[in-house]
Design an enzyme around this catalytic site. Sequence first.
Site, PDB file in Angstrom:
ATOM      1  N   GLU A 276      -0.595  -1.575   6.156  1.00 17.86           N
ATOM      2  CA  GLU A 276       1.359  -0.983   6.629  1.00 17.86           C
ATOM      3  C   GLU A 276       1.370   0.692   7.201  1.00 17.86           C
ATOM      4  OE1 GLU A 276       5.572   0.576   7.206  1.00 17.86           O
ATOM      5  OE2 GLU A 276       3.877   1.148   5.945  1.00 17.86           O
TER       6      GLU A 276
ATOM      7  N   ASP B 119       0.923  -0.866  -0.004  1.00 17.48           N
ATOM      8  CA  ASP B 119       0.020  -0.133  -0.097  1.00 17.48           C
ATOM      9  C   ASP B 119       1.254   0.998  -0.431  1.00 17.48           C
ATOM     10  OD1 ASP B 119       0.789  -1.643   2.769  1.00 17.48           O
ATOM     11  OD2 ASP B 119      -0.603   0.600   3.751  1.00 17.48           O
TER      12      ASP B 119
END
EC number: 3.4.11.4
Length: 415
Positions: free
Chosen positions: A180, A85
């Site tokens: 994350e 991400d």
Amino acid sequence: MVKDYVYSVTERFLRYAQIDTQADPLSKTFPSSAKQKDLSRLLVQELQQIGLSDAVTDQYGYVYATIPATTDKEVPVICLCAHMDTAPDCSGANVRPIVHKAYDGKDIILPDDTTQVITVKEHPYLAEKIGDDIITASGNTLLGADNKAGVAEIMDAAQYLVQHPEIRHGKIRILFTPDEEVGRGVEHVNMEQLGAQFGYTMDGGELGSLEDETFSADGVKITIHGISVHPGAAKGKLVSAVKIAADILHALPKDILSPETTEDRQGFIHPVRIEGITEKAEIDFIIRDFTTEELQGHEFFLRKIMETEVAKHPGAKGEFKVTAQYRNMKEVLDKHPEVTANAEEAIRRAGIKPLKMSIRGGTDGSRLSFMGLPCPNIFTGEMALHSKHEYVSIQDMQKAVDTIIHLVQVWEERS
């Protein structure tokens, strides 16, 4: 590395960077944005093409794969981890990566928004990269080197190891994670399925950096309950939760305890979201420091500010909720010194001077360490994170690939 190896890390990174995987901090789903799974599926396909037939993604978007051992020695299973991400702080849609060949040391003007200039003054690491090939975004988005550089490096290293079975190493597990950037990256990792004893996140910055210490981190939500009354008849009755929230923010120190006024080992209290109406307002904070004791001290200080400001408004109420996020990985890594020592040796073998550093932040490795997988953080070359000025050196990425190759050999030799 074998002489004349043609790295795939650059083409992989350019491909991954163009896939929008921006995380959503307000989402209640996991992953927080379904589009992160677009990269998960692509990575599984590429891992299978490399020859890792067990590569799989699950309902949460995690990617798992195995590089089989090439030695008969008993070697701990090592996990290589990176997150897919990108940060919610800056758009990750329609990323247009640009390769600046043989960087000349001048400021870099980004073509899609020429007001965006990556200056050497603000980014002094660039002065060390003269002659390197630098990748930036085009000026409208972040680049996504955080952490797609790490993803691409692990993928390239996996390809290399499969193509060169003469290299002795133990079993290696690959883990790619979503979310994350919103602090939830390992929330649903299946540790039994992962089956590793030690790990490394490829999520660090400058060449040679090795981070074995992070902030400890909590989130705090302050909720203010006011009293809503029609403003035409509000005298002596209305209590605005919005104004109390503003008073709390105004009462925060101006020259200490904020990200913009701290450095090195100084912690902070940082408001990241505010939302409200007269009747109810919420402020979300992130609290950071290197020790849990200091973290709790900051939270006590913030709670007293809330209580003081709420008490000035009869009828108002305040709620203070702390959510633990992660703790300093050093507490775990100090019990397993070989994990960091082996990484230092791998960096040296790649021809680089190791730079032991602390992170004013955290990685998936912070939480993984406390989940039974001691996990320091190795450089990737990603710089100027979470911004339109993000950049990465191709040569730094290649050196990260080299480091991974040496790392798995060090573990085999020392087992």
